[in-house]
Design a protein around this motif. Structure first.
Motif, PDB file in Angstrom:
ATOM      1  N   ARG A  27      -1.068   6.872  12.276  1.00 43.80           N
ATOM      2  CA  ARG A  27      -0.349   7.494  11.160  1.00 43.80           C
ATOM      3  C   ARG A  27      -1.259   7.685   9.949  1.00 43.80           C
ATOM      4  O   ARG A  27      -1.169   8.704   9.247  1.00 43.80           O
ATOM      5  N   MET A  28      -2.157   6.734   9.697  1.00 45.17           N
ATOM      6  CA  MET A  28      -3.090   6.872   8.577  1.00 45.17           C
ATOM      7  C   MET A  28      -4.087   7.992   8.847  1.00 45.17           C
ATOM      8  O   MET A  28      -4.457   8.740   7.930  1.00 45.17           O
ATOM      9  N   ASP A  29      -4.528   8.128  10.101  1.00 41.56           N
ATOM     10  CA  ASP A  29      -5.436   9.229  10.456  1.00 41.56           C
ATOM     11  C   ASP A  29      -4.774  10.578  10.176  1.00 41.56           C
ATOM     12  O   ASP A  29      -5.405  11.492   9.631  1.00 41.56           O
ATOM     13  N   ARG A  30      -3.500  10.691  10.553  1.00 40.51           N
ATOM     14  CA  ARG A  30      -2.771  11.942  10.297  1.00 40.51           C
ATOM     15  C   ARG A  30      -2.630  12.191   8.796  1.00 40.51           C
ATOM     16  O   ARG A  30      -2.703  13.333   8.343  1.00 40.51           O
ATOM     17  N   ALA A  31      -2.442  11.134   8.009  1.00 33.69           N
ATOM     18  CA  ALA A  31      -2.312  11.284   6.551  1.00 33.69           C
ATOM     19  C   ALA A  31      -3.626  11.782   5.945  1.00 33.69           C
ATOM     20  O   ALA A  31      -3.618  12.642   5.049  1.00 33.69           O
ATOM     21  N   VAL A  32      -4.751  11.280   6.433  1.00 37.92           N
ATOM     22  CA  VAL A  32      -6.057  11.727   5.933  1.00 37.92           C
ATOM     23  C   VAL A  32      -6.283  13.190   6.294  1.00 37.92           C
ATOM     24  O   VAL A  32      -6.742  13.985   5.464  1.00 37.92           O
ATOM     25  N   ALA A  70     -10.303   1.651   4.599  1.00 32.22           N
ATOM     26  CA  ALA A  70     -11.131   2.685   5.224  1.00 32.22           C
ATOM     27  C   ALA A  70     -10.500   4.069   5.058  1.00 32.22           C
ATOM     28  O   ALA A  70     -11.196   5.051   4.758  1.00 32.22           O
ATOM     29  N   HIS A  71      -9.188   4.156   5.214  1.00 33.69           N
ATOM     30  CA  HIS A  71      -8.521   5.453   5.087  1.00 33.69           C
ATOM     31  C   HIS A  71      -8.448   5.921   3.637  1.00 33.69           C
ATOM     32  O   HIS A  71      -8.596   7.108   3.364  1.00 33.69           O
ATOM     33  N   VAL A  72      -8.230   5.006   2.709  1.00 30.00           N
ATOM     34  CA  VAL A  72      -8.226   5.374   1.290  1.00 30.00           C
ATOM     35  C   VAL A  72      -9.623   5.851   0.884  1.00 30.00           C
ATOM     36  O   VAL A  72      -9.768   6.834   0.146  1.00 30.00           O
ATOM     37  N   ASP A  73     -10.668   5.180   1.398  1.00 29.30           N
ATOM     38  CA  ASP A  73     -12.042   5.599   1.108  1.00 29.30           C
ATOM     39  C   ASP A  73     -12.327   6.986   1.693  1.00 29.30           C
ATOM     40  O   ASP A  73     -13.022   7.796   1.072  1.00 29.30           O
ATOM     41  N   GLY A  77       1.996   3.393   1.773  1.00 21.87           N
ATOM     42  CA  GLY A  77       3.356   3.263   2.300  1.00 21.87           C
ATOM     43  C   GLY A  77       3.340   2.917   3.791  1.00 21.87           C
ATOM     44  O   GLY A  77       4.152   2.106   4.257  1.00 21.87           O
ATOM     45  N   ILE A  78       2.417   3.524   4.516  1.00 25.26           N
ATOM     46  CA  ILE A  78       2.262   3.201   5.937  1.00 25.26           C
ATOM     47  C   ILE A  78       1.851   1.737   6.078  1.00 25.26           C
ATOM     48  O   ILE A  78       2.358   1.016   6.942  1.00 25.26           O
ATOM     49  N   ARG A  79       0.950   1.285   5.210  1.00 26.49           N
ATOM     50  CA  ARG A  79       0.520  -0.112   5.238  1.00 26.49           C
ATOM     51  C   ARG A  79       1.711  -1.044   4.994  1.00 26.49           C
ATOM     52  O   ARG A  79       1.882  -2.052   5.683  1.00 26.49           O
ATOM     53  N   ARG A  80       2.519  -0.698   4.006  1.00 21.88           N
ATOM     54  CA  ARG A  80       3.667  -1.543   3.663  1.00 21.88           C
ATOM     55  C   ARG A  80       4.629  -1.657   4.853  1.00 21.88           C
ATOM     56  O   ARG A  80       5.086  -2.744   5.192  1.00 21.88           O
ATOM     57  N   LYS A  81       4.917  -0.520   5.499  1.00 17.23           N
ATOM     58  CA  LYS A  81       5.823  -0.550   6.648  1.00 17.23           C
ATOM     59  C   LYS A  81       5.225  -1.357   7.798  1.00 17.23           C
ATOM     60  O   LYS A  81       5.920  -2.154   8.450  1.00 17.23           O
ATOM     61  N   SER A  82       3.931  -1.194   8.030  1.00 23.02           N
ATOM     62  CA  SER A  82       3.280  -1.944   9.103  1.00 23.02           C
ATOM     63  C   SER A  82       3.271  -3.436   8.802  1.00 23.02           C
ATOM     64  O   SER A  82       3.445  -4.258   9.708  1.00 23.02           O
ATOM     65  N   LYS A  83       3.091  -3.791   7.537  1.00 27.68           N
ATOM     66  CA  LYS A  83       3.126  -5.204   7.160  1.00 27.68           C
ATOM     67  C   LYS A  83       4.529  -5.770   7.389  1.00 27.68           C
ATOM     68  O   LYS A  83       4.677  -6.907   7.877  1.00 27.68           O
ATOM     69  N   ASP A  84       5.548  -4.994   7.080  1.00 29.52           N
ATOM     70  CA  ASP A  84       6.925  -5.428   7.357  1.00 29.52           C
ATOM     71  C   ASP A  84       7.132  -5.636   8.859  1.00 29.52           C
ATOM     72  O   ASP A  84       7.787  -6.596   9.275  1.00 29.52           O
ATOM     73  N   ASP A  85       6.558  -4.725   9.667  1.00 30.44           N
ATOM     74  CA  ASP A  85       6.666  -4.866  11.118  1.00 30.44           C
ATOM     75  C   ASP A  85       5.967  -6.140  11.598  1.00 30.44           C
ATOM     76  O   ASP A  85       6.466  -6.843  12.485  1.00 30.44           O
ATOM     77  N   LEU A  86       4.799  -6.434  10.993  1.00 30.02           N
ATOM     78  CA  LEU A  86       4.091  -7.664  11.357  1.00 30.02           C
ATOM     79  C   LEU A  86       4.891  -8.897  10.939  1.00 30.02           C
ATOM     80  O   LEU A  86       4.952  -9.881  11.682  1.00 30.02           O
ATOM     81  N   ARG A 108      -6.851  16.162  -7.493  1.00 32.51           N
ATOM     82  CA  ARG A 108      -6.722  14.718  -7.720  1.00 32.51           C
ATOM     83  C   ARG A 108      -5.285  14.257  -7.490  1.00 32.51           C
ATOM     84  O   ARG A 108      -5.062  13.184  -6.934  1.00 32.51           O
ATOM     85  N   THR A 109      -4.325  15.061  -7.934  1.00 28.10           N
ATOM     86  CA  THR A 109      -2.910  14.719  -7.715  1.00 28.10           C
ATOM     87  C   THR A 109      -2.605  14.682  -6.218  1.00 28.10           C
ATOM     88  O   THR A 109      -1.940  13.754  -5.739  1.00 28.10           O
ATOM     89  N   LYS A 110      -3.104  15.683  -5.480  1.00 25.61           N
ATOM     90  CA  LYS A 110      -2.893  15.705  -4.029  1.00 25.61           C
ATOM     91  C   LYS A 110      -3.551  14.492  -3.375  1.00 25.61           C
ATOM     92  O   LYS A 110      -2.990  13.888  -2.456  1.00 25.61           O
ATOM     93  N   GLY A 111      -4.723  14.113  -3.852  1.00 28.66           N
ATOM     94  CA  GLY A 111      -5.423  12.942  -3.312  1.00 28.66           C
ATOM     95  C   GLY A 111      -4.660  11.659  -3.583  1.00 28.66           C
ATOM     96  O   GLY A 111      -4.551  10.791  -2.712  1.00 28.66           O
ATOM     97  N   GLU A 112      -4.125  11.536  -4.783  1.00 24.50           N
ATOM     98  CA  GLU A 112      -3.352  10.337  -5.116  1.00 24.50           C
ATOM     99  C   GLU A 112      -2.078  10.265  -4.280  1.00 24.50           C
ATOM    100  O   GLU A 112      -1.706   9.181  -3.815  1.00 24.50           O
ATOM    101  N   ASP A 113      -1.440  11.402  -4.063  1.00 27.08           N
ATOM    102  CA  ASP A 113      -0.245  11.428  -3.207  1.00 27.08           C
ATOM    103  C   ASP A 113      -0.580  10.965  -1.789  1.00 27.08           C
ATOM    104  O   ASP A 113       0.185  10.228  -1.173  1.00 27.08           O
ATOM    105  N   ALA A 114      -1.724  11.403  -1.281  1.00 24.01           N
ATOM    106  CA  ALA A 114      -2.133  11.005   0.067  1.00 24.01           C
ATOM    107  C   ALA A 114      -2.411   9.505   0.123  1.00 24.01           C
ATOM    108  O   ALA A 114      -2.040   8.829   1.099  1.00 24.01           O
ATOM    109  N   LYS A 115      -3.049   8.966  -0.923  1.00 27.68           N
ATOM    110  CA  LYS A 115      -3.321   7.521  -0.936  1.00 27.68           C
ATOM    111  C   LYS A 115      -2.023   6.726  -1.018  1.00 27.68           C
ATOM    112  O   LYS A 115      -1.893   5.677  -0.369  1.00 27.68           O
TER     113      LYS A 115
END
Length: 184
Positions: free
Chosen positions: A12-17, A165-168, A131-140, A119-126
């Motif tokens: 999901r993070m790859d698709r977001a990037v 890595a994906h934010v970078d 958000g994907i991280r948060r959901k995955s952490k909830d799953d863990l 920059r706005t588009k980049g911040e939205d992507a980050k």
């Protein structure tokens, strides 16, 4: 179980990037680029249809683009859809067969506006990646009763490294686009 959650998060993070890179490509850089019109929707017989499905796009010169519709009855709708694109500043012309789009020369102020948009588009992507991280952490955390505390901590560290890595990657794409936009 942990591997499944991490693999899903990575995909999901790859698709977001990739989506962020596609968004960056839609912002113009002084050259006419068919990718700028990738997300343009044309009202074709009452339904929004992507421009790429209604016409071919050709780039004969650096600052002009020719849109040749497959169906001549869609010519006016295509012209209107291109005219309605925000932040593009073009006035397409219609000669009855094709729509010609000539890009105006970019001023320094306009370039800075485009940098802000990117920059706005980049911040939205980050934010989306986080958000994907948060959901995955909830799953863990939901797996906490099935796995040990040490495994959970290790998985969270892997998730954090994946997120970083994906934010970078988004930041790198953003820097390249900013450089491209400010290049005269």
């Amino acid at each position: 179980m942990i591997a499944d959650v991490l693999a899903d998060a990575q995909a999901r993070m790859d698709r977001a990037v990739e989506a962020a890179k596609d968004d960056f490509a839609t912002v113009r850089t002084g050259r006419a680029n068919p990718q700028m019109f990738q997300k343009v929707l044309v009202d074709y017989y009452g339904s929004p249809t992507p421009l790429s499905q209604l016409a071919s796009l050709a780039n004969p010169e650096a600052r002009s683009l020719i849109v040749t519709p497959y169906d001549k009855s869609a010519l006016k709708a295509i012209e209107q859809a291109i005219r309605d694109i925000p932040n593009l500043g073009v006035n397409p012309t219609n000669d009855g067969n094709i729509v010609r789009v000539t890009m105006p020369e970019l001023t320094q102020d306009r370039r800075k506006e485009y940098v802000k948009i990117v920059r706005t588009k980049g911040e939205d992507a980050k934010v989306h990646v986080r958000g994907i991280r948060r959901k995955s952490k909830d799953d863990l955390d939901a797996l906490k009763s099935d796995i040990g505390e040490d495994e959970l901590v290790r998985a969270e560290k892997e998730l954090d490294a994946l997120t970083k890595a994906h934010v970078d990657a988004i930041d790198d794409a953003l820097k390249r686009k900013e450089t491209e936009l400010l290049e005269v």
